[in-house]
Design a protein around this motif. Sequence first.
Motif, PDB file in Angstrom:
ATOM      1  N   LYS A 251       4.803  -1.849  -2.806  1.00 45.96           N
ATOM      2  CA  LYS A 251       3.661  -1.375  -1.940  1.00 45.96           C
ATOM      3  C   LYS A 251       2.566  -0.619  -3.157  1.00 45.96           C
ATOM      4  O   LYS A 251       3.221  -0.109  -4.100  1.00 45.96           O
TER       5      LYS A 251
ATOM      6  N   TYR B  42       6.587   1.738  -5.965  1.00 47.71           N
ATOM      7  CA  TYR B  42       5.558   2.084  -5.654  1.00 47.71           C
ATOM      8  C   TYR B  42       4.347   2.255  -6.652  1.00 47.71           C
ATOM      9  O   TYR B  42       4.689   2.745  -7.727  1.00 47.71           O
TER      10      TYR B  42
ATOM     11  N   TYR C 210       6.892   6.053   1.139  1.00 43.89           N
ATOM     12  CA  TYR C 210       7.140   4.894   1.284  1.00 43.89           C
ATOM     13  C   TYR C 210       8.620   4.526   0.959  1.00 43.89           C
ATOM     14  O   TYR C 210       9.125   3.746   1.909  1.00 43.89           O
TER      15      TYR C 210
END
Length: 347
Positions: A255, A216, A278
């Motif tokens: 992400k 992330y 996430y």
Amino acid sequence: MRVRLLLILLLIISVESFHAQIGLPEDIKIGVKLPMKSEYLHEERSVWVSLPEGYEQSTKTTYPVIYVLDAENNFNYLSTVYQYLSKEPFGVLPQAILVAIANTDRTRDLTPTNTSKEMSFSGKKQVMFAGSGGNATFMKFIKDELFPAIEKKYRSNGYKVLVGHSFGGLAAINNLLSEPLFNAYIANDPSLWWDKELLIKKTETSKDDFKNIKFYLAQANNAEARNVKDDEHEIAIGKFKNLLEQQKLKNLQWKYGFYQSDDHGTVPLPGNNDGLRYIFRSYKWNFRDAMKNTALINQHYQEFSKDMNHTFKPTELFFKKIIDIAKERSSAESVKELEQLKKEYYP
């Protein structure tokens, strides 16, 4: 004299009455600090640890471990937030052990190469980062000293996440590209400008396969905070994001989040919240359905384990709490089935 004694007696009675009303103070503890001697770093380090609710009572449950850089800045809020988001049986994150590493020489430990930079402060030039470039040794400390120590002292299930910010984000990405020691990474506003965008170049030429690794990337709105557009920090993060979009890191699950209301100093809080959600996104489920159909518990954890490429099981605390809820809201048969399933997981 009698008046003075009477006043003292009244004061004592008042104090005792006050204590009787509010009780004696009791410390609220969110973790412990462990001293640790490092042969690699030739110094003593401090490691801060937060254990999940019910850890001492749940003697058979094992947990993922969230490793956090910059303990001084990140431990207090992140340990509290994580415990809230992983509260059984309502949590959206699995219960975990948090291990945060305090700094001694931050620049040395978190930068991959030795390079200096001349900067101007109040009209005076100053050489910065002269002692940089010790990240390889720092990661040896983590791999060969910290990991074994944590896994010996605490019940880890082997799943590891690394959380870093700024230079810590740089260190996280450097480890991802060099020798991934973790199953997942969070890099908050990483300093990818370092050494003429060294890690950007490394990303461009990467031939490795990052299958089953989650990542992330959080970026702050620094242009607004600093009133500067397109400085080297933002440019470097933008280049790295573009390379991720081009799938330069093969099979990496990733992400990106941009935080309009946060600058470099505040982005770790929302970045870590979103990053952890996430990474563990497949953990969220409606546990209430399991009180009607206990087979859903096995199904959920099998699907979650498959997504994580790692075995996860419901905790002992999960069973304790869901059984207590079932005793109030469900049938005796449901309670019996839940108790039987608990014995199968924890004989």
